[in-house]
Write an enzyme that holds these catalytic residues in place. Structure first.
Site, PDB file in Angstrom:
ATOM      1  N   SER A 207       5.321   9.567  -4.166  1.00 19.20           N
ATOM      2  CA  SER A 207       4.060   9.631  -3.445  1.00 19.20           C
ATOM      3  C   SER A 207       3.502  11.034  -3.276  1.00 19.20           C
ATOM      4  CB  SER A 207       4.223   8.994  -2.061  1.00 19.20           C
ATOM      5  OG  SER A 207       5.177   9.701  -1.291  1.00 19.20           O
ATOM      6  N   HIS A 235       4.190   2.437  -4.494  1.00 18.04           N
ATOM      7  CA  HIS A 235       2.960   3.035  -5.014  1.00 18.04           C
ATOM      8  C   HIS A 235       2.648   2.572  -6.437  1.00 18.04           C
ATOM      9  CE1 HIS A 235       2.227   5.860  -1.677  1.00 18.04           C
ATOM     10  NE2 HIS A 235       3.544   5.856  -1.564  1.00 18.04           N
ATOM     11  N   LYS A 265      -0.496  -1.141   0.402  1.00 15.37           N
ATOM     12  CA  LYS A 265      -1.193  -0.128  -0.380  1.00 15.37           C
ATOM     13  C   LYS A 265      -2.197  -0.823  -1.303  1.00 15.37           C
ATOM     14  CE  LYS A 265       2.507   3.164   0.268  1.00 15.37           C
ATOM     15  NZ  LYS A 265       3.281   2.344   1.247  1.00 15.37           N
TER      16      LYS A 265
END
Length: 415
Positions: A207, A235, A265
């Site tokens: 990240s 992610h 996310k």
């Protein structure tokens, strides 16, 4: 009016010797330049008004609408009417909260539908959703209770804390370095006195650096030494092959024993998941304490995540995201910035911590929100502005972001 308890900040409290001097701890953070503040946003979207931290008060939003290049809502689905409608329908039909642990009465049809869709997307037998991604890593690692964990040095804090909770011996290998992992394997093999369970755990997309793990090489090594592999796709979920992550892009679903990810996310909701074999899921729903002893994921969150996953699988949002990533990366590099990574996360590395924070502030003055990241979050000398475009940014907004970087960089004599 209700007063506040004395938290050890007064001389009288300190003299007793058993309080907590939290004011001193905050002052120490302030001196080290590590004091954090909340920044309320009006909405979760590519464009939003923001407010200074009101502490315990009511946020007062500025007049300017800023471009948000700071969110992990990569597909821009948190403001999508289809996702919002799915959440609202689940709220009306099932309820706003699960009401209990999944093992009591908090297990609903929308949870099961989401888990079936995740398992299909991740090409596994089953999946299990948790109340957060953090809780997922804590629960999975502690329930597996490996004898030894081999962990990438830049893994997320939830993995680090999961290793601590599991009370496992943790061997940290150099970032994305299969050769160092092999050396750690060899060293442990010579030290071991009996059969041990070994787990290799890594983020797939990191990240802060925006780079990706060498998953195939890690799987090769794990198979050679008889270890299991766990991949955190927080992610990556929703951004690659048919809504999958890097495990799917690399065709490794049958070689990764534990696929973990988040719903908060790209899937624009809340929660985490783990996908794998039937026996893995059965073990976790019995032994993962953060699942067993926690109220189930809310039905609206589960329904929103399921609809977002459908859009990621069937729509053009991922393609739009990657087009924006390419446009923004190319533009930043043409301006002369150093941009790391190979994913949708674009770290603009400037080195000095004060310069990075100043750059973030100059961008904010130009109505672009992108956070400055400094040590200890990243190593000394690698302070940066972390830029995260979204599929819902327009080409004109990408160009406005680049213009802000150009003006701010020149003002700070970075370009």
């Amino acid at each position: 009016m209700r007063g506040e308890p004395d938290l050890g900040g007064t001389e009288a409290a300190r003299s007793k010797g058993h309080g907590f001097n939290l004011a001193a701890r905050l002052a120490a953070r302030e001196r080290r330049g590590l004091r954090r503040d909340l920044t309320p946003a009006e909405r979760v979207a590519a464009r939003s008004r923001v407010a200074p931290d009101p502490k315990g008060g009511v946020p007062e939003f500025t007049d300017e609408t800023r471009l948000v290049f700071a969110a992990n809502d990569y597909l821009g689905l948190a403001a999508d009417e289809r996702v919002q409608s799915a959440a609202a329908e689940a709220s009306r039909e099932i309820g706003t909260g699960a009401g209990a642990s999944r093992l009591v009465t908090g297990d609903t049809r929308v949870h099961r539908a989401l888990e079936r869709d995740i398992a299909e997307t991740k090409d596994t037998a089953r999946a299990l959703v948790f109340s957060s991604g953090y809780a997922t890593n804590l629960g999975v690692l502690s329930a597996l209770a490996p004898d030894v964990v081999f962990s990438d040095e830049l893994n997320h804090a939830s993995i680090i804390d999961g290793c601590r909770l599991a009370d496992a011996e943790t061997r940290v290998y150099d970032h994305c370095d299969p050769d160092d992992l092999r050396a750690k394997f060899d060293r442990r093999a010579h030290e071991a006195t009996g059969d041990e369970s070994w787990l290799v755990v890594t983020d797939s997309v990191f990240s802060m650096d925006g780079d990706v793990a060498p998953l195939e090489e890690l799987c090769d090594l794990a198979e050679e030494y008889g270890a299991w592999v766990m991949v955190d796709e927080a992610h990556a979920t929703g951004l690659y092959e048919a809504g999958g992550g890097l495990v799917q892009r690399e065709g490794l679903a049958d070689r990764v024993h534990v696929q973990m990810g988040t719903l908060s996310k790209a899937l624009a909701s809340q929660g985490g998941y783990v996908a794998g074999s039937d026996v893995l899921i059965e073990h976790l729903l019995n032994a993962a304490r953060s699942f067993v002893f926690s109220t189930g994921l809310t039905p609206p969150a589960a329904a929103a995540a399921r609809e977002a996953l459908r859009i990621a699988r069937d729509g053009d949002r991922p393609a739009r995201l990657w087009a924006n990533v390419e446009r923004l990366r190319d533009g930043l590099e043409e301006l002369g910035y150093e941009v790391w990574g190979e994913s949708q996360i674009l770290p603009v590395v400037v080195g000095d911590r004060d310069t990075a924070m100043a750059l973030a502030e100059r961008l904010r003055e130009r109505n672009v929100v992108a956070p400055g990241i400094r040590p200890p979050t990243v190593p000394e000398g690698t302070s940066r502005v972390r830029v995260a475009p979204m599929a819902s940014h327009t080409a004109e907004e990408i160009d406005r972001c680049l213009a802000a970087f150009r003006e701010a960089g020149r003002a700070l004599e970075l370009l």
